[in-house]
Write a protein that holds these residues in place. Structure first.
Motif, short mmCIF file in Angstrom:
data_model
loop_
_atom_site.label_atom_id
_atom_site.label_comp_id
_atom_site.label_asym_id
_atom_site.label_seq_id
_atom_site.Cartn_x
_atom_site.Cartn_y
_atom_site.Cartn_z
N ILE A 1 -26.03 120.13 84.23
CA ILE A 1 -26.75 119.20 85.19
C ILE A 1 -28.19 119.74 85.62
N ILE A 2 -29.19 118.80 85.30
CA ILE A 2 -30.73 119.20 85.56
C ILE A 2 -30.81 118.71 87.27
N TYR A 3 -30.86 119.81 87.85
CA TYR A 3 -31.71 119.72 89.22
C TYR A 3 -32.71 119.75 89.61
N SER A 4 -33.14 119.11 90.67
CA SER A 4 -34.33 119.38 91.18
C SER A 4 -34.42 120.64 91.96
N ALA A 5 -35.74 121.59 91.86
CA ALA A 5 -35.57 122.69 92.44
C ALA A 5 -35.82 122.72 94.03
N ARG A 6 -36.41 121.38 94.46
CA ARG A 6 -36.51 121.29 95.95
C ARG A 6 -35.05 121.03 96.67
N GLU A 7 -34.15 120.21 95.79
CA GLU A 7 -32.95 119.91 96.52
C GLU A 7 -31.71 120.85 96.02
N VAL A 8 -31.79 121.64 94.93
CA VAL A 8 -30.49 122.37 94.49
C VAL A 8 -30.26 123.34 95.53
N GLU A 9 -28.84 123.43 95.49
CA GLU A 9 -28.44 124.44 96.83
C GLU A 9 -27.09 125.07 96.23
N LYS A 10 -26.62 126.50 96.35
CA LYS A 10 -25.56 127.04 95.90
C LYS A 10 -24.48 126.51 97.04
N GLY A 11 -23.30 125.61 96.52
CA GLY A 11 -22.38 125.24 97.72
C GLY A 11 -21.24 126.17 97.89
N ASP A 12 -20.91 126.80 96.88
CA ASP A 12 -19.85 127.73 96.75
C ASP A 12 -20.06 128.81 95.55
N ALA A 13 -19.16 129.85 95.60
CA ALA A 13 -19.36 130.93 94.41
C ALA A 13 -18.35 130.63 93.24
N HIS A 14 -18.62 129.41 92.74
CA HIS A 14 -17.50 129.31 91.52
C HIS A 14 -18.70 128.41 90.79
N PRO A 15 -18.33 128.45 89.27
CA PRO A 15 -19.30 127.47 88.15
C PRO A 15 -18.97 126.00 88.66
N GLY A 16 -19.93 125.11 88.65
CA GLY A 16 -19.84 123.90 89.33
C GLY A 16 -20.07 123.63 90.64
N ALA A 17 -20.48 124.67 91.42
CA ALA A 17 -20.49 124.71 92.84
C ALA A 17 -21.83 124.45 93.40
N TYR A 18 -23.03 124.12 92.55
CA TYR A 18 -24.07 123.95 92.86
C TYR A 18 -24.29 122.21 93.46
N ILE B 1 -30.95 115.10 91.70
CA ILE B 1 -30.32 115.26 90.07
C ILE B 1 -31.11 114.36 89.22
N PHE B 2 -31.72 115.26 88.50
CA PHE B 2 -32.57 114.44 87.50
C PHE B 2 -31.87 114.05 86.27
N GLY B 3 -31.06 114.65 85.77
CA GLY B 3 -30.21 114.17 84.73
C GLY B 3 -29.17 115.11 84.06
N SER B 4 -28.83 114.81 82.93
CA SER B 4 -27.72 115.69 82.48
C SER B 4 -27.88 116.33 81.21
#
Length: 586
Positions: A350-367, A376-379
């Motif tokens: 996933i292509i995330y915006s630096a302004r909005e991205v946040e770690k939601g949990d400690a496992h892959p796919g958790a941002y 989210i800008f794209g894929s």
């Protein structure tokens, strides 16, 4: 054949990679000259640059008479070969048809072996008996690069390494590091694993705020990063920053080093873009910081990992490959070839915006994307593909980029006698680089609407806020506060709000944010004395305020905080307007 959207991702990537190989192999000299070069920056506490500890192999244990590694049932464990370099050429004999269980099923499709090895281990060009094994003879050379081999290292006392340190609780000086000092080793291992990383681009590696360091120093001739001269002995917590049993978090002045190195490298004209590697909890902050500060039209992509390298299904290598493909795709470019997305984080396809991205949990796919309006800008699942483009200012459009910051700024500082005086803060040196001591100090406070003892606000009861104000004014000429309140109005207790108003009247800008992942924009209230944080998270608001303080400086102070004049309040609100505009647009 299934449509492209349904084709497994690995198949699509393999096809694209094969096509790129054909282009590179059959291309002209001009095409080779246009091969992109990417700058790779090592950041702190970075799992994506961390490895499982090197464990002494059973080969070494058997050779030196040490107890073998066994499982809980006493069965001898299979060695885990680790990538290492050969010291001299060696010829090995590889059993034919051992690369896949079904190779022998179509043996008629294969060329004959190079020879045979008998039961005594002797090689011959011809078969001497029914038990002889057909083999390939291959000479491995040091210049080939890394090969997976049994790890033979032992402790100085002859014992096996079972972990990073000589004994549980050993001091750092008696422990081995697991973080690599720069990204070059990771890229070499990805290539050896079949990642095709060298066919995609060329790379230079920079130790911006690294996770691993050379405690004894390193001669210039042995450097694997891009840099000049010898590396002086480095110290944990000062020069490099790791987590684990010897943790040392990155320090605030390193924000200047981070920005300066990236700015200088990307201004060189040598690169097609940049990759920033950092630990998963903090990479979101560095990505936003770079998006605010770096004056470049080139793409910057950040990566992290949730699993160490060496674990089954480690996610970091795939994220790095996706960042390279993102940079090469040019989906980030506008009609003039300028980066229209700012810094992004390419993570988990996933292509995330630096302004909005946040770690939601400690496992892959958790941002996650915070703020409720995009993020989210794209894929990257079927090649780089954009779904939206931001309107926020960033990088070459940011009003807070390094080139737009003043060389000097005014600040407030309390003397030992208790008097607050105006001082001059040098923001940049003669070369236009940020100075570490110029990075402002911004404190964060949590709101609590159930805290007040009565309906009458009592700011004097907020001893923590009062102490924070005194600390900031006494030590940091450029400083501010971010207060996190309830969504969507960022409201805090009445006593907290009154105490924070006193901070504003003393020259400290205060940003109010909404707690959690609020989807509503904090409404601008021109009647209060605060900066509303829009839909930023508290940590991102702190970074934006940090940068804005260098641009705008502190607020005007009033003579009597108990009785501010109308003129003084007007002056404060005029300055707050500059801050609020930045928070609405960045």
């Amino acid at each position: 054949m299934p449509p492209a959207s349904l084709t497994p991702r690995r198949t699509r990537i393999a096809a694209a990679f094969a096509a790129s190989l054909i282009t590179i192999t059959a291309g002209t000299a001009a095409a080779a000259d246009s091969k992109p070069r990417i700058a790779v920056f090592s950041g702190p506490t970075s799992t994506i640059q961390n490895n499982k500890p090197l464990i002494t192999s059973n080969k070494a244990r058997a050779q030196y008479g040490l107890p073998l590694l066994t499982d809980a049932w006493g069965k001898t464990q299979t060695d885990w070969p680790r990538y290492q370099r050969l010291a001299a050429p060696v010829t090995v004999y590889v059993e034919q048809f051992s690369a896949h269980p079904l190779e022998a099923d179509v043996a008629e499709l294969y060329a004959p072996p190079d020879g045979y090895v008998n039961t005594a281990g002797k090689f011959s060009k011809t078969r001497g008996g029914a038990d002889d094994k057909p083999v390939y003879a291959v000479t491995l050379k040091p210049e080939d690069g890394l090969y997976a081999l049994p790890y033979m290292g032992r402790q100085a006392n002859g014992k096996a390494w079972d972990d990073t340190f000589a004994f549980p609780g050993a001091p750092f000086a008696q422990s081995r590091q697991t973080f690599v000092p720069d990204g070059s080793r990771i890229f070499a291992e990805i290539e050896r694993d079949g990642g095709g990383i060298e066919a995609r681009a060329d790379y230079d590696f920079y130790r911006a705020v690294p996770s691993g360091g050379y405690t004894k120093g390193l001669p210039a001739a042995k450097r694997s990063d891009t840099g000049e001269g010898d590396i002086a002995p480095e110290k944990l917590g000062r020069d490099f920053f790791s987590y684990g049993p010897y943790s040392a978090s990155q320090i605030r002045p390193m924000l200047a080093r981070e920005a300066n190195i990236v700015q200088r490298v990307l201004a060189s004209g040598k690169y097609a873009g940049a990759i920033w590697l950092e630990g998963s909890p903090t990479v979101e902050d560095s990505a936003y910081w770079l998006s605010l500060l770096i004056d470049t039209q080139l793409p910057i992509s950040a990566n992290s990992a949730h699993r160490n390298r060496g674990l089954v299904s480690a996610d970091g290598d795939g994220n790095i490959l996706d960042s390279i493909d993102y940079i090469n795709s040019k989906v980030w470019a506008d009609e003039q070839g300028r980066n229209r997305l700012g810094t992004v984080m390419v993570q988990d396809e996933i292509i995330y915006s630096a302004r909005e991205v946040e770690k939601g949990d400690a496992h892959p796919g958790a941002y996650v994307a915070t703020g409720g309006y995009g993020g989210i800008f794209g894929s990257m699942t079927a090649g780089a593909y954009l779904t939206n483009i931001p309107t926020r200012k960033h990088t070459w459009k940011s009003e807070l980029r390094i080139s737009q910051l003043p060389a000097n700024q005014s600040g407030w500082l309390k003397t030992k006698a208790g008097k607050v005086e105006a001082v001059t803060v040098t923001i940049k040196n003669a070369a236009g680089e940020l100075l570490p001591q110029a990075i402002p100090k911004v404190a964060m406070l949590k709101g609590d609407n159930w805290y007040d003892d009565s309906g009458v606000p009592d700011p004097s009861a907020e001893k923590g806020i009062v102490a924070t104000i005194d600390m900031l004014l006494g030590e940091y000429p450029l400083a501010g506060i971010v207060g996190e309140g309830l969504a969507p109005y960022s409201s805090m207790s009445a006593s907290q709000d009154k105490a924070l108003e006193l901070a504003v009247l003393q020259g400290l800008p205060v940003v109010k944010t909404a707690r959690g992942d609020a989807s509503g924009l904090v409404k601008v209230n021109p009647r209060n004395l605060f900066i509303e944080g829009n839909n930023l998270t508290t940590t991102k608001a702190r970074l934006l305020l940090t940068a804005a303080l260098m641009k705008f400086g502190p607020l005007p102070r009033v003579l009597d905080v108990a009785h501010p004049t109308a003129e003084e309040l007007v002056a404060i609100r005029e300055k707050l307007g500059l801050y609020q505009e930045v928070f609405q647009t960045h």
